[in-house]
Motif scaffolding. Structure first.
Motif, PDB file in Angstrom:
ATOM      1  N   LEU A 166       0.862  -1.179   0.000  1.00 45.01           N
ATOM      2  CA  LEU A 166       0.000   0.000   0.000  1.00 45.01           C
ATOM      3  C   LEU A 166       0.899   1.229   0.000  1.00 45.01           C
ATOM      4  O   LEU A 166       2.065   1.146   0.377  1.00 45.01           O
ATOM      5  CB  LEU A 166      -0.878   0.052   1.258  1.00 45.01           C
ATOM      6  CG  LEU A 166      -2.007  -0.966   1.391  1.00 45.01           C
ATOM      7  CD1 LEU A 166      -2.607  -0.905   2.790  1.00 45.01           C
ATOM      8  CD2 LEU A 166      -3.083  -0.736   0.339  1.00 45.01           C
ATOM      9  N   THR A 167       0.342   2.346  -0.404  1.00 46.18           N
ATOM     10  CA  THR A 167       1.093   3.590  -0.271  1.00 46.18           C
ATOM     11  C   THR A 167       0.926   4.100   1.154  1.00 46.18           C
ATOM     12  O   THR A 167      -0.016   3.711   1.862  1.00 46.18           O
ATOM     13  CB  THR A 167       0.590   4.671  -1.254  1.00 46.18           C
ATOM     14  OG1 THR A 167      -0.753   5.027  -0.900  1.00 46.18           O
ATOM     15  CG2 THR A 167       0.676   4.191  -2.702  1.00 46.18           C
ATOM     16  N   MET A 168       1.809   4.987   1.566  1.00 51.00           N
ATOM     17  CA  MET A 168       1.689   5.587   2.891  1.00 51.00           C
ATOM     18  C   MET A 168       0.353   6.329   3.013  1.00 51.00           C
ATOM     19  O   MET A 168      -0.267   6.308   4.073  1.00 51.00           O
ATOM     20  CB  MET A 168       2.854   6.538   3.171  1.00 51.00           C
ATOM     21  CG  MET A 168       4.153   5.846   3.533  1.00 51.00           C
ATOM     22  SD  MET A 168       4.110   4.994   5.135  1.00 51.00           S
ATOM     23  CE  MET A 168       4.287   6.372   6.251  1.00 51.00           C
ATOM     24  N   LEU A 217       2.589   7.931  12.077  1.00 48.23           N
ATOM     25  CA  LEU A 217       2.578   6.821  11.125  1.00 48.23           C
ATOM     26  C   LEU A 217       3.957   6.652  10.490  1.00 48.23           C
ATOM     27  O   LEU A 217       4.461   5.533  10.365  1.00 48.23           O
ATOM     28  CB  LEU A 217       1.520   7.056  10.051  1.00 48.23           C
ATOM     29  CG  LEU A 217       1.355   5.962   9.011  1.00 48.23           C
ATOM     30  CD1 LEU A 217       0.866   4.668   9.655  1.00 48.23           C
ATOM     31  CD2 LEU A 217       0.400   6.402   7.924  1.00 48.23           C
ATOM     32  N   THR A 218       4.576   7.755  10.118  1.00 41.65           N
ATOM     33  CA  THR A 218       5.922   7.705   9.536  1.00 41.65           C
ATOM     34  C   THR A 218       6.910   7.112  10.540  1.00 41.65           C
ATOM     35  O   THR A 218       7.752   6.282  10.187  1.00 41.65           O
ATOM     36  CB  THR A 218       6.369   9.113   9.100  1.00 41.65           C
ATOM     37  OG1 THR A 218       5.446   9.592   8.117  1.00 41.65           O
ATOM     38  CG2 THR A 218       7.771   9.104   8.529  1.00 41.65           C
ATOM     39  N   TYR A 219       6.795   7.522  11.799  1.00 46.34           N
ATOM     40  CA  TYR A 219       7.661   6.996  12.853  1.00 46.34           C
ATOM     41  C   TYR A 219       7.460   5.492  13.026  1.00 46.34           C
ATOM     42  O   TYR A 219       8.434   4.729  13.081  1.00 46.34           O
ATOM     43  CB  TYR A 219       7.386   7.740  14.167  1.00 46.34           C
ATOM     44  CG  TYR A 219       8.159   7.188  15.338  1.00 46.34           C
ATOM     45  CD1 TYR A 219       9.525   7.446  15.474  1.00 46.34           C
ATOM     46  CD2 TYR A 219       7.529   6.406  16.297  1.00 46.34           C
ATOM     47  CE1 TYR A 219      10.239   6.930  16.544  1.00 46.34           C
ATOM     48  CE2 TYR A 219       8.243   5.896  17.379  1.00 46.34           C
ATOM     49  CZ  TYR A 219       9.590   6.162  17.496  1.00 46.34           C
ATOM     50  OH  TYR A 219      10.295   5.648  18.543  1.00 46.34           O
ATOM     51  N   GLN A 220       6.198   5.041  13.100  1.00 44.84           N
ATOM     52  CA  GLN A 220       5.908   3.620  13.280  1.00 44.84           C
ATOM     53  C   GLN A 220       6.399   2.808  12.075  1.00 44.84           C
ATOM     54  O   GLN A 220       6.952   1.718  12.238  1.00 44.84           O
ATOM     55  CB  GLN A 220       4.400   3.396  13.509  1.00 44.84           C
ATOM     56  CG  GLN A 220       3.889   3.974  14.803  1.00 44.84           C
ATOM     57  CD  GLN A 220       4.532   3.355  16.030  1.00 44.84           C
ATOM     58  OE1 GLN A 220       4.896   2.191  16.043  1.00 44.84           O
ATOM     59  NE2 GLN A 220       4.656   4.152  17.082  1.00 44.84           N
ATOM     60  N   ALA A 221       6.208   3.347  10.882  1.00 42.96           N
ATOM     61  CA  ALA A 221       6.711   2.664   9.687  1.00 42.96           C
ATOM     62  C   ALA A 221       8.234   2.559   9.736  1.00 42.96           C
ATOM     63  O   ALA A 221       8.808   1.536   9.346  1.00 42.96           O
ATOM     64  CB  ALA A 221       6.252   3.388   8.426  1.00 42.96           C
ATOM     65  N   ALA A 238       4.665   9.137  -4.424  1.00 43.17           N
ATOM     66  CA  ALA A 238       4.096   8.235  -3.411  1.00 43.17           C
ATOM     67  C   ALA A 238       5.163   7.309  -2.847  1.00 43.17           C
ATOM     68  O   ALA A 238       6.057   6.862  -3.568  1.00 43.17           O
ATOM     69  CB  ALA A 238       2.969   7.409  -4.028  1.00 43.17           C
ATOM     70  N   THR A 239       5.044   7.035  -1.565  1.00 43.16           N
ATOM     71  CA  THR A 239       5.914   6.064  -0.913  1.00 43.16           C
ATOM     72  C   THR A 239       5.158   4.754  -0.813  1.00 43.16           C
ATOM     73  O   THR A 239       4.069   4.697  -0.233  1.00 43.16           O
ATOM     74  CB  THR A 239       6.325   6.546   0.490  1.00 43.16           C
ATOM     75  OG1 THR A 239       7.034   7.787   0.354  1.00 43.16           O
ATOM     76  CG2 THR A 239       7.198   5.521   1.187  1.00 43.16           C
ATOM     77  N   LEU A 240       5.722   3.719  -1.390  1.00 47.83           N
ATOM     78  CA  LEU A 240       5.104   2.395  -1.384  1.00 47.83           C
ATOM     79  C   LEU A 240       5.655   1.596  -0.207  1.00 47.83           C
ATOM     80  O   LEU A 240       6.866   1.510  -0.009  1.00 47.83           O
ATOM     81  CB  LEU A 240       5.417   1.675  -2.697  1.00 47.83           C
ATOM     82  CG  LEU A 240       4.672   0.377  -2.963  1.00 47.83           C
ATOM     83  CD1 LEU A 240       3.172   0.619  -3.066  1.00 47.83           C
ATOM     84  CD2 LEU A 240       5.181  -0.259  -4.252  1.00 47.83           C
ATOM     85  N   VAL A 241       4.755   1.031   0.578  1.00 49.10           N
ATOM     86  CA  VAL A 241       5.132   0.231   1.740  1.00 49.10           C
ATOM     87  C   VAL A 241       4.831  -1.223   1.416  1.00 49.10           C
ATOM     88  O   VAL A 241       3.724  -1.557   0.967  1.00 49.10           O
ATOM     89  CB  VAL A 241       4.350   0.670   2.996  1.00 49.10           C
ATOM     90  CG1 VAL A 241       4.790  -0.134   4.209  1.00 49.10           C
ATOM     91  CG2 VAL A 241       4.521   2.165   3.235  1.00 49.10           C
ATOM     92  N   THR A 242       5.801  -2.097   1.655  1.00 46.53           N
ATOM     93  CA  THR A 242       5.660  -3.520   1.350  1.00 46.53           C
ATOM     94  C   THR A 242       5.979  -4.332   2.592  1.00 46.53           C
ATOM     95  O   THR A 242       7.006  -4.098   3.243  1.00 46.53           O
ATOM     96  CB  THR A 242       6.619  -3.922   0.208  1.00 46.53           C
ATOM     97  OG1 THR A 242       6.388  -3.069  -0.915  1.00 46.53           O
ATOM     98  CG2 THR A 242       6.429  -5.371  -0.198  1.00 46.53           C
ATOM     99  N   ILE A 243       5.119  -5.277   2.917  1.00 46.93           N
ATOM    100  CA  ILE A 243       5.380  -6.164   4.048  1.00 46.93           C
ATOM    101  C   ILE A 243       6.415  -7.194   3.610  1.00 46.93           C
ATOM    102  O   ILE A 243       6.369  -7.704   2.486  1.00 46.93           O
ATOM    103  CB  ILE A 243       4.076  -6.824   4.555  1.00 46.93           C
ATOM    104  CG1 ILE A 243       4.290  -7.496   5.908  1.00 46.93           C
ATOM    105  CG2 ILE A 243       3.489  -7.778   3.536  1.00 46.93           C
ATOM    106  CD1 ILE A 243       2.996  -7.918   6.607  1.00 46.93           C
TER     107      ILE A 243
END
Length: 165
Positions: free
Chosen positions: A58-60, A74-78, A98-103
């Motif tokens: 997902l994106t941030m 949220l940025t800190y937790q990520a 966009a910043t993409l976040v991947t598990i």
């Protein structure tokens, strides 16, 4: 003398305090479980859960829209999750802004490890005293309340407030 806005009647205040107390008690139990079994906070669990449900990415902005948390928080937790090797962050191929976040595999494994205990806490603390009709009514009521509260644009789309100097 100006008229003050009307207060809450006894039934409203009772419902409000019961809701807030129940939410606080549930959050405490969930947080204790997640810390003990996974070393993560509830917010971190939410992020991993949302990523797992979204096929891993997902994106941030999408995460911010789904999690009730400040942008900076949220940025800190990520950042903590990334440092622990549970997620990665990078530029989206579709939108370079966009910043993409991947598990990661480790993040998915941790999510799967803590999920059964999380479900157990939710069942024991929230669902156990409810009948099927109660659950239906609660779901209906809370969906209406949530939708009413989310009727405004998501926080991630709201302009940032600038500090006054």
């Amino acid at each position: 003398m100006t008229d003050s806005p009307p207060g809450l009647d006894p039934a409203q205040i009772e419902a409000y305090f019961a809701l807030m107390e129940a939410v606080g008690l549930l959050e405490h139990q969930v947080e204790q479980h997640l810390r003990a079994d996974g070393g993560i906070s509830y917010v971190q669990f939410q992020l991993l859960a949302r990523l797992a449900a979204a096929d891993g990415q997902l994106t941030m902005t999408q995460l911010a829209d789904g999690v009730v948390y400040s942008r900076s928080g949220l940025t800190y937790q990520a950042g903590l999750l990334e440092k622990a090797g549970l997620i990665t962050r990078g530029t989206s191929a579709d939108d370079e802004r966009a910043t993409l976040v991947t598990i990661t595999d480790a993040g998915l494994a941790l999510f799967r490890k803590v999920l059964p205990g999380h479900v157990q806490v939710v069942r024991r603390q929230l669902l156990a005293p409810l009948s099927d009709q109660d659950l239906h009514d609660l779901g209906d009521i809370m969906t209406r309340v949530r939708d009413h509260m989310r009727n405004e644009p998501p926080r991630s789309a709201a302009p940032r407030k600038r500090r006054q100097r």
